[in-house]
Motif scaffolding. Structure first.
Motif, mmCIF file in Angstrom:
data_model
loop_
_atom_site.group_PDB
_atom_site.id
_atom_site.type_symbol
_atom_site.label_atom_id
_atom_site.label_comp_id
_atom_site.label_asym_id
_atom_site.label_seq_id
_atom_site.Cartn_x
_atom_site.Cartn_y
_atom_site.Cartn_z
ATOM 1 N N GLY A 18 -2.980 12.622 13.059
ATOM 2 C CA GLY A 18 -3.281 11.430 12.274
ATOM 3 C C GLY A 18 -2.043 10.855 11.624
ATOM 4 N N PRO A 19 -2.065 9.522 11.346
ATOM 5 C CA PRO A 19 -0.918 8.883 10.719
ATOM 6 C C PRO A 19 -0.813 9.248 9.257
ATOM 7 C CG PRO A 19 -2.718 7.326 10.948
ATOM 8 C CD PRO A 19 -3.147 8.601 11.622
ATOM 9 N N ALA A 20 0.379 9.336 8.764
ATOM 10 C CA ALA A 20 0.598 9.627 7.342
ATOM 11 C C ALA A 20 0.815 8.317 6.599
ATOM 12 C CB ALA A 20 1.818 10.534 7.173
ATOM 13 N N ALA A 21 0.197 8.184 5.459
ATOM 14 C CA ALA A 21 0.335 6.962 4.671
ATOM 15 C C ALA A 21 1.638 7.003 3.885
ATOM 16 C CB ALA A 21 -0.849 6.812 3.724
ATOM 17 N N ALA A 22 2.335 5.900 3.872
ATOM 18 C CA ALA A 22 3.569 5.799 3.098
ATOM 19 C C ALA A 22 3.237 5.239 1.728
ATOM 20 C CB ALA A 22 4.565 4.889 3.815
ATOM 21 N N LEU A 23 3.844 5.814 0.707
ATOM 22 C CA LEU A 23 3.547 5.384 -0.645
ATOM 23 C C LEU A 23 3.990 3.951 -0.894
ATOM 24 C CD1 LEU A 23 4.359 8.563 -2.742
ATOM 25 C CD2 LEU A 23 2.146 7.770 -1.900
ATOM 26 N N SER A 24 4.885 3.418 -0.042
ATOM 27 C CA SER A 24 5.332 2.045 -0.217
ATOM 28 C C SER A 24 4.309 1.049 0.314
ATOM 29 C CB SER A 24 6.677 1.845 0.489
ATOM 30 O OG SER A 24 6.550 2.153 1.876
ATOM 31 N N ASP A 25 3.349 1.499 1.106
ATOM 32 C CA ASP A 25 2.310 0.627 1.629
ATOM 33 C C ASP A 25 1.323 0.261 0.523
ATOM 34 O OD1 ASP A 25 3.426 0.793 4.136
ATOM 35 O OD2 ASP A 25 2.108 2.423 4.797
#
Length: 233
Positions: free
Chosen positions: A6-13
């Motif tokens: 699964g993709p990891a979410a970036a905190l900058s998003d």
């Protein structure tokens, strides 16, 4: 589901916005508190029944609806159907359930939910599930979906007709999806480019008239493309 796929979410998003739906106030409060502690998740609202979901979604536009499957007036299955029929771009739906073998979960997946997770799962798993479906992936637990699908009476009329349109390669992709592989995982397994796999997945969803990968897998079971055993390939 393979969490490593699964993709990891970036905190900058931008944060993933979530609507929590459950008829139990304590559960709603607990989920809101747990999820609000995650910097990349924003709980934008709560609903106590499925009847409230569509108007709240139209007003709040959440990315993901965390939906209880059993509610006294309008359950999560019907609420998911209403979202799919009324909105051109409905939010992703993650069903929350007490028991993963609940037959209502299967009906919610048929209706277009992207996956399900148990209410007692650790908060990090629930947050991961939300991030995963928000990014466009599926939340699929292969063994659980297999058990749910094969415990049901066959409904192969419409599904079988649509499945007959699939090519051999598309069926290969569909079987890998049923095993919980992401697009990248399928690309690695078949030694194809990621873009080629994405094209095949898109063709599978179109030919099966499926809203997402999870619904496509459910339909594949109904069409008899996937068997009950782990080695049905």
């Amino acid at each position: 589901m393979n969490p490593n796929d699964g993709p990891a979410a970036a905190l900058s998003d931008p944060p993933v916005t979530v609507l929590v739906v459950d008829d139990d106030e304590l559960t709603r409060t607990g989920l809101r508190a747990l999820l609000s502690a995650k910097p990349d998740i924003d709980v934008v609202g709560e609903a106590a029944d499925g009847a409230e979901v569509l108007p709240m979604v139209e007003r709040l536009r959440p990315d993901v609806v965390l939906m209880d499957v059993r509610m006294p007036e309008v359950d999560g299955i019907e609420a998911t159907r209403r979202l799919r029929s009324a909105l051109a771009d409905p939010p992703k739906v993650v069903v929350i359930t007490t028991f993963e073998n609940d037959e209502h979960v299967y009906d919610a997946l048929r209706a277009g939910a992207s996956g399900f997770i148990r209410k007692r799962a650790p908060s990090r798993q629930i947050a991961h599930a939300i991030r995963l479906v928000a990014a466009g992936d599926s939340l699929l637990f292969p063994d659980a979906v297999r058990r749910l699908a094969t415990a049901r009476p066959a409904r192969r009329d419409g599904a079988a007709g649509r499945a007959a349109l699939l090519t051999g390669r598309e069926i290969e992709i569909l079987r890998l999806m049923a095993e919980g592989h992401s697009n990248q995982g399928a690309a690695t397994a078949l030694r194809l480019s990621l873009e080629t796999v994405k094209t095949h997945v898109g063709n599978v969803l179109t030919k099966l008239d499926a809203n997402n990968r999870t619904q496509a897998v459910v339909m594949a079971y109904e069409a008899g493309l996937l068997g009950a055993g782990p080695d049905d390939r």
